[in-house]
Design an enzyme around this catalytic site. Structure first.
Site, PDB file in Angstrom:
ATOM      1  N   LYS A  15      95.758  -1.469 161.896  1.00 47.23           N
ATOM      2  CA  LYS A  15      94.491  -0.973 162.434  1.00 47.23           C
ATOM      3  C   LYS A  15      94.448  -1.006 163.953  1.00 47.23           C
ATOM      4  CE  LYS A  15      91.386  -5.058 161.705  1.00 47.23           C
ATOM      5  NZ  LYS A  15      92.140  -6.110 162.308  1.00 47.23           N
TER       6      LYS A  15
ATOM      7  N   LYS B 289     104.604  -1.320 159.021  1.00 48.32           N
ATOM      8  CA  LYS B 289     103.318  -1.564 158.361  1.00 48.32           C
ATOM      9  C   LYS B 289     102.221  -0.709 158.994  1.00 48.32           C
ATOM     10  CE  LYS B 289     100.864  -5.156 159.452  1.00 48.32           C
ATOM     11  NZ  LYS B 289     100.135  -6.414 159.655  1.00 48.32           N
TER      12      LYS B 289
ATOM     13  N   LYS C 206     103.723 -10.435 167.568  1.00 44.78           N
ATOM     14  CA  LYS C 206     102.658 -10.240 168.554  1.00 44.78           C
ATOM     15  C   LYS C 206     103.108 -10.663 169.941  1.00 44.78           C
ATOM     16  CE  LYS C 206      98.399 -10.002 165.958  1.00 44.78           C
ATOM     17  NZ  LYS C 206      97.046 -10.536 165.720  1.00 44.78           N
TER      18      LYS C 206
HETATM   19  P1  AMP Z   1      94.385  -7.297 159.973  1.00 42.42           P
HETATM   20  O1  AMP Z   1      94.340  -5.814 160.039  1.00 42.42           O
HETATM   21  O2  AMP Z   1      95.697  -7.855 160.412  1.00 42.42           O
HETATM   22  O3  AMP Z   1      93.182  -7.957 160.630  1.00 42.42           O
HETATM   23  O4  AMP Z   1      94.291  -7.685 158.437  1.00 42.42           O
HETATM   24  C1  AMP Z   1      93.125  -7.751 157.676  1.00 42.42           C
HETATM   25  C2  AMP Z   1      93.475  -7.809 156.207  1.00 42.42           C
HETATM   26  O5  AMP Z   1      94.038  -6.557 155.785  1.00 42.42           O
HETATM   27  C3  AMP Z   1      94.502  -8.884 155.847  1.00 42.42           C
HETATM   28  O6  AMP Z   1      94.225  -9.394 154.564  1.00 42.42           O
HETATM   29  C4  AMP Z   1      95.781  -8.113 155.824  1.00 42.42           C
HETATM   30  O7  AMP Z   1      96.759  -8.719 155.016  1.00 42.42           O
HETATM   31  C5  AMP Z   1      95.342  -6.774 155.251  1.00 42.42           C
HETATM   32  N1  AMP Z   1      96.223  -5.702 155.731  1.00 42.42           N
HETATM   33  C6  AMP Z   1      96.426  -5.355 157.031  1.00 42.42           C
HETATM   34  N2  AMP Z   1      97.309  -4.339 157.116  1.00 42.42           N
HETATM   35  C7  AMP Z   1      97.656  -4.028 155.850  1.00 42.42           C
HETATM   36  C8  AMP Z   1      98.534  -3.061 155.269  1.00 42.42           C
HETATM   37  N3  AMP Z   1      99.225  -2.214 156.023  1.00 42.42           N
HETATM   38  N4  AMP Z   1      98.667  -3.044 153.918  1.00 42.42           N
HETATM   39  C9  AMP Z   1      97.968  -3.917 153.145  1.00 42.42           C
HETATM   40  N5  AMP Z   1      97.134  -4.834 153.625  1.00 42.42           N
HETATM   41  C10 AMP Z   1      96.967  -4.904 154.948  1.00 42.42           C
END
Ligand code: AMP
Ligand code: TRP
Length: 336
Positions: free
Chosen positions: A202, A199, A117
């Site tokens: 979002k 990865k 980040k």
């Molecule tokens: P974030 O999008 O970073 O706020 O993540 C929210 C949740 O979604 C966390 O538990 C992450 O580990 C999971 N997560 C985010 N991106 C992925 C991905 N590409 N594959 C699997 N889990 C994800």
């Protein structure tokens, strides 16, 4: 809300940033829904984590409601689980301060999410971005959580949380439950559709890299059809072919079929048919989620009520930990 004291405690959170997408569902939300009956669950929308990156206030505000409505649309049941917003419960920030004093700069320097980040937001490498994992540790330890279901990218933060808890317990005696991560066997790391070596995120600036939970059917279909696959022709689950392997794992996570069943089914059939079928599976999954979402999101006052109740419950649940911590470190009690 279910107050059964004997159930183990589960806590997890998502930041209200970007657009909730299929990777969040597969890596996290799907397991939240599945584990709701076995655990006393707390699901927190971590808005304080989200401001480590600049947010537009009006967008952040409406996104918080969007995300809560999506939690519910995906199957989180507020009668079973506590759903709340992090900034509504001041104990998270209070406990974080204490835990900051039990976390080393060297530990935070090693966090890969911080390194990523700070590269992506060179103009704003703020102290919040650096201490982000300590706030996450506070979220978890405040409620004495046993289990934390997250995607693979959060494993390092969970390990740090465990280290902080153990360090505090060693010094002051048993204070925090040391939590276990729950990382799903399938889909712990869903990859980007256009670059399967990265990865799925979002907050990706290119929305073609992810399937949003609110993507209209045709948009989702097109993203899957245009997803990058390698030059091979066989539908395979093989790490040397990350594009098709990612699509097979998305299929598996949504349909429940194993990799073997899926790859056998498409033997000799090529990518086009597979992508078309995957697109339909994803669209059929999204449809009812979006219908429920539209219904839930339209009643803001119901959502506000639910979040009030959630915050009230969470605050009461966390108070015991806070007073224990303050007592152990030697803070005097406020007079009555
Ligand atoms: P974030 O999008 O970073 O706020 O993540 C929210 C949740 O979604 C966390 O538990 C992450 O580990 C999971 N997560 C985010 N991106 C992925 C991905 N590409 N594959 C699997 N889990 C994800
Ligand atoms: N750091 C997590 C992420 O980026 C979000 C999060 C904050 C979290 N607090 C948490 C996840 C507590 C699980 C438990 O995805």
């Amino acid at each position: 809300m279910n107050d059964t004291k004997s159930k183990p405690v589960l806590l997890s959170g998502i930041q209200p940033s970007g657009n909730l997408m299929i990777g969040n569902y597969i890596g996290a939300l799907k397991n939240w829904v599945r584990l709701q009956d076995e655990y006393e669950c707390l699901f927190v929308l971590v808005d304080m984590h989200a401001i480590t990156v600049r947010q537009k206030p009006a967008d952040l505000r409406s996104r918080c409601f969007d995300f809560i409505a999506l939690y519910l649309a995906c199957g989180i049941d507020p009668k079973k689980s506590t759903v709340f917003v992090q900034s509504h419960v001041p104990s998270h920030a209070e406990l974080m301060w204490v835990l900051n004093c039990f976390t080393y700069m060297g530990e935070l320097n090693r966090m890969t999410q911080f390194k990523d980040k700070s590269k992506r937001h060179e103009e704003n490498v703020n102290a919040g971005l650096f201490t982000y994992p300590v706030l996450m540790a506070a979220d978890i330890l405040l409620y004495q959580a046993d289990l934390v279901p997250v995607g693979a990218d959060q494993k390092q933060h969970l390990e740090l949380t465990r280290d902080i808890a153990e360090r505090f317990n060693n010094e002051f005696g048993e204070t925090f439950r040391v939590p276990e991560p729950y990382i799903p066997p399938v889909g712990a790391r869903v990859m980007s559709l256009q670059d399967p070596t990265a990865k799925m995120s979002k907050s990706d600036v290119n929305p073609r890299n992810y399937i949003g939970l609110l993507d209209p059917p045709d948009v989702a279909r097109n993203k899957i059809k245009r997803a990058v696959t390698d030059s091979g022709a066989e539908v395979a689950y093989d790490e040397s072919r990350p594009g098709i392997t990612n699509l097979v794992s998305i299929h598996s996570a949504i349909s429940g079929d194993s990799y073997e069943v899926i790859t056998d089914r498409y033997a000799g059939k090529g990518y086009a048919q597979f992508k078309e079928d995957l697109a339909e599976i994803v669209v059929e999954f999204l449809k009812p989620v979006q219908e429920r979402y539209n219904d839930i999101r339209s009643s803001k006052s119901d959502l506000e009520q639910l979040l009030n109740d959630g915050a009230e419950h969470a605050f009461r649940r966390g108070r015991k930990t806070m007073s224990k911590v303050y007592r152990k470190i030697g803070f005097i009690q406020r007079g009555r």
